[in-house]
Design an enzyme around this catalytic site. Sequence first.
Site, PDB file in Angstrom:
ATOM      1  N   GLY A  13       0.782  -1.152   0.077  1.00 29.83           N
ATOM      2  CA  GLY A  13       0.079  -0.062   0.015  1.00 29.83           C
ATOM      3  C   GLY A  13       0.782   1.405   0.071  1.00 29.83           C
ATOM      4  CE  LYS A 124       6.493   0.268  12.851  1.00 29.33           C
ATOM      5  NZ  LYS A 124       5.704   0.827  11.703  1.00 29.33           N
ATOM      6  CB  VAL A 149       8.127   7.409  14.765  1.00 29.63           C
ATOM      7  CG1 VAL A 149       7.529   7.763  16.039  1.00 29.63           C
ATOM      8  CG2 VAL A 149       9.367   6.618  15.119  1.00 29.63           C
ATOM      9  CD  GLU A 207      -0.336  -4.558  10.286  1.00 30.91           C
ATOM     10  OE1 GLU A 207       0.101  -5.247   9.526  1.00 30.91           O
ATOM     11  OE2 GLU A 207       0.117  -3.343  10.298  1.00 30.91           O
ATOM     12  CG  ASP A 218       3.307  -0.982  14.836  1.00 23.81           C
ATOM     13  OD1 ASP A 218       4.292  -1.332  14.135  1.00 23.81           O
ATOM     14  OD2 ASP A 218       2.804   0.135  14.758  1.00 23.81           O
ATOM     15  CE  LYS A 222       4.049   3.368  14.699  1.00 19.47           C
ATOM     16  NZ  LYS A 222       2.634   4.028  14.460  1.00 19.47           N
ATOM     17  N   GLY A 336      -1.984   5.672   7.486  1.00 18.43           N
ATOM     18  CA  GLY A 336      -2.643   5.728   6.198  1.00 18.43           C
ATOM     19  C   GLY A 336      -1.397   5.787   4.947  1.00 18.43           C
TER      20      GLY A 336
HETATM   21  N1  NAP Z   1       0.332   1.761   6.328  1.00 17.82           N
HETATM   22  C1  NAP Z   1       0.472   2.495   7.071  1.00 17.82           C
HETATM   23  O1  NAP Z   1      -0.281   3.438   7.203  1.00 17.82           O
HETATM   24  C2  NAP Z   1       2.059   2.801   7.615  1.00 17.82           C
HETATM   25  C3  NAP Z   1       2.319   4.078   8.465  1.00 17.82           C
HETATM   26  C4  NAP Z   1       3.583   4.093   9.162  1.00 17.82           C
HETATM   27  C5  NAP Z   1       4.675   3.068   8.480  1.00 17.82           C
HETATM   28  N2  NAP Z   1       4.197   2.005   7.606  1.00 17.82           N
HETATM   29  C6  NAP Z   1       5.284   1.058   7.564  1.00 17.82           C
HETATM   30  O2  NAP Z   1       5.499   1.018   6.003  1.00 17.82           O
HETATM   31  C7  NAP Z   1       5.868  -0.204   5.471  1.00 17.82           C
HETATM   32  C8  NAP Z   1       4.996  -0.624   4.434  1.00 17.82           C
HETATM   33  O3  NAP Z   1       3.604  -0.814   4.685  1.00 17.82           O
HETATM   34  P1  NAP Z   1       2.538  -1.361   3.661  1.00 17.82           P
HETATM   35  O4  NAP Z   1       1.271  -1.116   4.643  1.00 17.82           O
HETATM   36  O5  NAP Z   1       2.854  -0.946   2.492  1.00 17.82           O
HETATM   37  O6  NAP Z   1       3.032  -3.107   4.032  1.00 17.82           O
HETATM   38  P2  NAP Z   1       2.403  -4.057   2.934  1.00 17.82           P
HETATM   39  O7  NAP Z   1       1.139  -3.472   2.142  1.00 17.82           O
HETATM   40  O8  NAP Z   1       2.375  -5.111   3.525  1.00 17.82           O
HETATM   41  O9  NAP Z   1       3.624  -4.163   1.704  1.00 17.82           O
HETATM   42  C9  NAP Z   1       4.949  -4.684   1.849  1.00 17.82           C
HETATM   43  C10 NAP Z   1       5.541  -4.751   0.657  1.00 17.82           C
HETATM   44  O10 NAP Z   1       6.985  -5.297   0.901  1.00 17.82           O
HETATM   45  C11 NAP Z   1       7.183  -6.391   0.003  1.00 17.82           C
HETATM   46  N3  NAP Z   1       8.172  -7.078   0.717  1.00 17.82           N
HETATM   47  C12 NAP Z   1       8.112  -7.848   1.767  1.00 17.82           C
HETATM   48  N4  NAP Z   1       9.267  -8.421   2.346  1.00 17.82           N
HETATM   49  C13 NAP Z   1       9.973  -8.153   1.131  1.00 17.82           C
HETATM   50  C14 NAP Z   1      11.322  -8.481   0.995  1.00 17.82           C
HETATM   51  N5  NAP Z   1      12.085  -9.190   1.733  1.00 17.82           N
HETATM   52  N6  NAP Z   1      11.904  -7.995  -0.318  1.00 17.82           N
HETATM   53  C15 NAP Z   1      11.271  -7.462  -1.204  1.00 17.82           C
HETATM   54  N7  NAP Z   1       9.795  -6.907  -1.042  1.00 17.82           N
HETATM   55  C16 NAP Z   1       9.513  -7.349   0.109  1.00 17.82           C
HETATM   56  C17 NAP Z   1       5.800  -7.217  -0.310  1.00 17.82           C
HETATM   57  O11 NAP Z   1       6.152  -7.855  -1.463  1.00 17.82           O
HETATM   58  P3  NAP Z   1       4.767  -8.536  -2.024  1.00 17.82           P
HETATM   59  O12 NAP Z   1       4.038  -7.406  -2.778  1.00 17.82           O
HETATM   60  O13 NAP Z   1       5.446  -9.579  -2.901  1.00 17.82           O
HETATM   61  O14 NAP Z   1       4.073  -9.230  -0.810  1.00 17.82           O
HETATM   62  C18 NAP Z   1       4.943  -5.825  -0.401  1.00 17.82           C
HETATM   63  O15 NAP Z   1       5.118  -5.400  -1.752  1.00 17.82           O
HETATM   64  C19 NAP Z   1       5.610  -1.090   6.881  1.00 17.82           C
HETATM   65  O16 NAP Z   1       7.218  -1.004   7.463  1.00 17.82           O
HETATM   66  C20 NAP Z   1       4.818  -0.330   7.764  1.00 17.82           C
HETATM   67  O17 NAP Z   1       5.083  -0.507   9.029  1.00 17.82           O
HETATM   68  C21 NAP Z   1       3.025   2.043   7.170  1.00 17.82           C
END
Ligand code: NAP
Length: 359
Positions: A13, A124, A149, A207, A218, A222, A336
């Site tokens: 996302g 993180k 964070v 999650e 989590d 942070k 988000g």
């Molecule tokens: N969503 C939020 O609101 C938010 C807020 C603050 C921080 N974050 C942080 O931002 C990060 C991303 O969040 P997200 O919501 O986008 O997570 P997500 O939707 O679970 O996406 C994770 C992505 O990482 C890829 N991935 C996982 N392991 C990998 C590896 N070893 N090598 C290459 N690619 C890999 C996955 O590949 P596949 O597509 O092949 O599965 C996927 O494309 C997380 O660390 C999260 O904690 C998110």
Amino acid sequence: MTQIQIIQIGMGGVGRTLVQQILAQRAPLAARYGFVLDYLALLDQSGALHTGQALTTETVRAAVAAKQDGHKLVSLTNGHAVADWRALLPSTPCIIVDVTAADGMEHGLLEALTAGQRLVLANKRPLTATLATFIDLTAHGKTRYEATVGAGLPIISTLQNLLDSGDALLQIEASMSGTLAYLCSALEQQQPLSTAVQTARSRGWTEPDPRDDLSGADVARKALILARTAGLPWDMNAVPGEPWFPPELATISVEDFMQRLSDLDARFAHEVAQARAQNMAVRYVATITPAGASVALKHLPADHPLATLRGTDNLFALTTTRYETQPLVVRGPGAGVDVTAAGVLGDIVATAREMQTVP
Ligand SMILES: NC(=O)c1ccc[n+]([C@@H]2O[C@H](COP(=O)([O-])OP(=O)(O)OC[C@H]3O[C@@H](n4cnc5c(N)ncnc54)[C@H](OP(=O)(O)O)[C@@H]3O)[C@@H](O)[C@H]2O)c1
């Protein structure tokens, strides 16, 4: 025009939104700063989209669309399985962006840093591995991690600016989980915990396994990143997150956990009623002082800044020697994909501007 190359690991996302924001901002950034952001590679768990030169806008757009539709990058034209992303590193400096939530990324990231690359992290986990890893990743100022964070909220940079200008941290008090903030609000509106978790899960605010939020891990991560940024030499055991559920619910299936959540309704209703009887609010609070930290459900007076939080907003109250009587407060949406990707892009732009002067 300076070309700044990006290798982006993660197309979830946040990763997909970041690609779209970069494509939209390329021309304005080129006009304003004289650099153009180019993708050298995009990676997911299957492999990399990579041609050895800058990916075209069409290729990048198609990758976002394909990921949106659930495809793997390896299935696309120019998609390759890669045993190790480090094989893609160019000999000239580029920016590696980690927008995964993967464990174990720190080894490759450290190697890239040593080879002269810059890092931008939303993940993180590399920063909450060993203290030595955190120091190696951040000591030389070539790693930015604002989004880890507060998503798009300027909390890391605010803290760093205060410390760099001679201020000293006395306390950070924060509500850093949009999910847990929402649950506290819902409990105060007399919703049973089980209903509130169901609602949050159905809206995509938890999650997939809500225990990842409810364990407090989590928030603890942070808090550790904030503490380490403030120079506190701590490990994860210094910031134990208080879980919302007992140990016997930790190992059952997600479905069974959702069923058993109603066992906790009475306990949480009692907690909120107790707080209300004293005109207090219930909040999941991280408190960090140089002497120690806690991450737990607390009762706060109704006029406390954290008690005024509603919905999924985050709030960070920083008490320092300069802001001692009245804390410096950073408040706003702390989760988000849009605000998180914007936080990452802000770090990319700051890094690119630095690379123009110090390659
Ligand atoms: N969503 C939020 O609101 C938010 C807020 C603050 C921080 N974050 C942080 O931002 C990060 C991303 O969040 P997200 O919501 O986008 O997570 P997500 O939707 O679970 O996406 C994770 C992505 O990482 C890829 N991935 C996982 N392991 C990998 C590896 N070893 N090598 C290459 N690619 C890999 C996955 O590949 P596949 O597509 O092949 O599965 C996927 O494309 C997380 O660390 C999260 O904690 C998110």
